[in-house]
Design a protein around this motif. Structure first.
Motif, PDB file in Angstrom:
ATOM      1  N   VAL A   1       0.852  -1.196   0.000  1.00  0.00           N
ATOM      2  CA  VAL A   1       0.000   0.000   0.000  1.00  0.00           C
ATOM      3  C   VAL A   1       0.890   1.249   0.000  1.00  0.00           C
ATOM      4  O   VAL A   1       1.935   1.270   0.654  1.00  0.00           O
ATOM      5  CB  VAL A   1      -0.975   0.009   1.210  1.00  0.00           C
ATOM      6  CG1 VAL A   1      -0.248   0.098   2.546  1.00  0.00           C
ATOM      7  CG2 VAL A   1      -1.994   1.127   1.088  1.00  0.00           C
ATOM      8  N   THR A   2       0.463   2.243  -0.754  1.00  0.00           N
ATOM      9  CA  THR A   2       1.169   3.538  -0.781  1.00  0.00           C
ATOM     10  C   THR A   2       0.660   4.398   0.373  1.00  0.00           C
ATOM     11  O   THR A   2      -0.556   4.527   0.559  1.00  0.00           O
ATOM     12  CB  THR A   2       0.879   4.256  -2.118  1.00  0.00           C
ATOM     13  OG1 THR A   2       1.418   3.458  -3.170  1.00  0.00           O
ATOM     14  CG2 THR A   2       1.494   5.647  -2.152  1.00  0.00           C
TER      15      THR A   2
ATOM     16  N   SER B   1       1.768   8.404   5.769  1.00  0.00           N
ATOM     17  CA  SER B   1       1.657   8.527   7.231  1.00  0.00           C
ATOM     18  C   SER B   1       2.889   7.986   7.947  1.00  0.00           C
ATOM     19  O   SER B   1       2.926   7.976   9.177  1.00  0.00           O
ATOM     20  CB  SER B   1       0.409   7.790   7.720  1.00  0.00           C
ATOM     21  OG  SER B   1       0.406   6.448   7.274  1.00  0.00           O
TER      22      SER B   1
HETATM   23  C1  LIG Z   1      -0.301  10.376  -1.139  1.00  0.00           C
HETATM   24  C2  LIG Z   1      -1.121   9.245  -0.563  1.00  0.00           C
HETATM   25  C3  LIG Z   1      -0.938   8.873   0.753  1.00  0.00           C
HETATM   26  C4  LIG Z   1      -1.692   7.838   1.315  1.00  0.00           C
HETATM   27  N1  LIG Z   1      -1.498   7.512   2.616  1.00  0.00           N
HETATM   28  C5  LIG Z   1      -2.225   6.523   3.173  1.00  0.00           C
HETATM   29  C6  LIG Z   1      -1.994   6.157   4.525  1.00  0.00           C
HETATM   30  O1  LIG Z   1      -1.159   6.724   5.224  1.00  0.00           O
HETATM   31  N2  LIG Z   1      -2.750   5.142   5.037  1.00  0.00           N
HETATM   32  C7  LIG Z   1      -3.681   4.490   4.272  1.00  0.00           C
HETATM   33  O2  LIG Z   1      -4.339   3.582   4.785  1.00  0.00           O
HETATM   34  N3  LIG Z   1      -3.892   4.801   2.999  1.00  0.00           N
HETATM   35  C8  LIG Z   1      -3.194   5.803   2.425  1.00  0.00           C
HETATM   36  N4  LIG Z   1      -3.395   6.127   1.114  1.00  0.00           N
HETATM   37  C9  LIG Z   1      -4.395   5.365   0.340  1.00  0.00           C
HETATM   38  C10 LIG Z   1      -3.813   4.001  -0.129  1.00  0.00           C
HETATM   39  O3  LIG Z   1      -2.703   4.226  -0.996  1.00  0.00           O
HETATM   40  C11 LIG Z   1      -4.836   3.163  -0.907  1.00  0.00           C
HETATM   41  O4  LIG Z   1      -5.329   3.921  -1.982  1.00  0.00           O
HETATM   42  C12 LIG Z   1      -5.995   2.689  -0.054  1.00  0.00           C
HETATM   43  O5  LIG Z   1      -5.528   1.862   0.999  1.00  0.00           O
HETATM   44  C13 LIG Z   1      -6.945   1.869  -0.933  1.00  0.00           C
HETATM   45  O6  LIG Z   1      -7.912   1.218  -0.167  1.00  0.00           O
HETATM   46  P1  LIG Z   1      -8.690  -0.056  -0.796  1.00  0.00           P
HETATM   47  O7  LIG Z   1      -7.765  -1.237  -0.680  1.00  0.00           O
HETATM   48  O8  LIG Z   1      -9.932  -0.190   0.031  1.00  0.00           O
HETATM   49  O9  LIG Z   1      -8.989   0.298  -2.250  1.00  0.00           O
HETATM   50  C14 LIG Z   1      -2.649   7.164   0.528  1.00  0.00           C
HETATM   51  C15 LIG Z   1      -2.825   7.537  -0.806  1.00  0.00           C
HETATM   52  C16 LIG Z   1      -2.084   8.571  -1.350  1.00  0.00           C
HETATM   53  C17 LIG Z   1      -2.295   8.965  -2.781  1.00  0.00           C
END
Ligand SMILES: Cc1cc2nc3c(=O)[nH]c(=O)nc-3n(C[C@H](O)[C@H](O)[C@H](O)COP(=O)(O)O)c2cc1C
Length: 165
Positions: free
Chosen positions: A43-44, A47
């Motif tokens: 996951v990206t 945080s």
């Molecule tokens: C710049 C950026 C920072 C992110 N930071 C977090 C994060 O700290 N924690 C998190 O759970 N998801 C974060 N996300 C969202 C995840 O990358 C991901 O899109 C999300 O977990 C997708 O959830 P799903 O599996 O339900 O589709 C971030 C996305 C972006 C673009």
């Protein structure tokens, strides 16, 4: 430069503006990986933060609304990859998808956690604690090994990706 305080508002009343204010804090961009019974996940995130030097502790926060939340809070080991400026495609991939490691250059560590190639830094961790935190969890990791690369890092600020420096 203005020396007055910026406009005040309550976060609960204006969540969009709250997010925008949080976005003023520039961060790097990391991909967290772990191994599960059904295969590796990633996951990206932005945080990621350092917590303690001795013992070496770091944290990151998975959203409870994410389909990947339970995989990450259950994982005893994980790796945090600080993305290099040229790794925007890797960043985009793990925003959209938790899987797809077959198209990512990587190796597995002793715990089966994927280690991605070409990153600015990697922190191999074991889970130290998981804390409840509103609509997120906080995963605290004890850092077992660190890898550092020469590349400059991908940055995220004001809702935009940019290169450092
Ligand atoms: C710049 C950026 C920072 C992110 N930071 C977090 C994060 O700290 N924690 C998190 O759970 N998801 C974060 N996300 C969202 C995840 O990358 C991901 O899109 C999300 O977990 C997708 O959830 P799903 O599996 O339900 O589709 C971030 C996305 C972006 C673009």
């Amino acid at each position: 430069m203005s020396l007055t305080l910026p406009a005040v508002f309550e976060p609960a009343g204006d969540p969009v503006r709250f997010r925008k204010a949080l976005g003023r804090f520039a961060t790097g961009v990391a991909v967290v990986t772990a191994q599960t019974k059904s295969g590796p996940v990633g996951v990206t995130v932005n945080s990621f933060a350092s917590v303690s030097l001795a013992p070496p502790l770091v944290l990151w926060s998975p959203a409870k609304a994410s389909s990947r939340h339970s995989a990450f809070v259950s994982a005893g080991s994980f790796a945090v990859h600080v993305l290099a400026a040229g790794q925007k495609p890797v960043c985009d991939h793990f925003i959209r998808s938790a899987t797809g490691f077959d198209i990512m250059a990587h190796t597995l560590n002793e715990s089966g956690v994927p280690l991605l190639k070409g990153c600015a830094a990697i922190f191999e961790c074991m889970r130290e604690a998981v804390h409840d935190a509103g609509d997120h969890s906080i995963i605290l990791g004890r850092v077992l090994q660190v890898h550092t690369g020469e590349s400059s890092a991908l940055m995220f600020r004001d809702g935009q990706f940019e290169r450092a420096g």
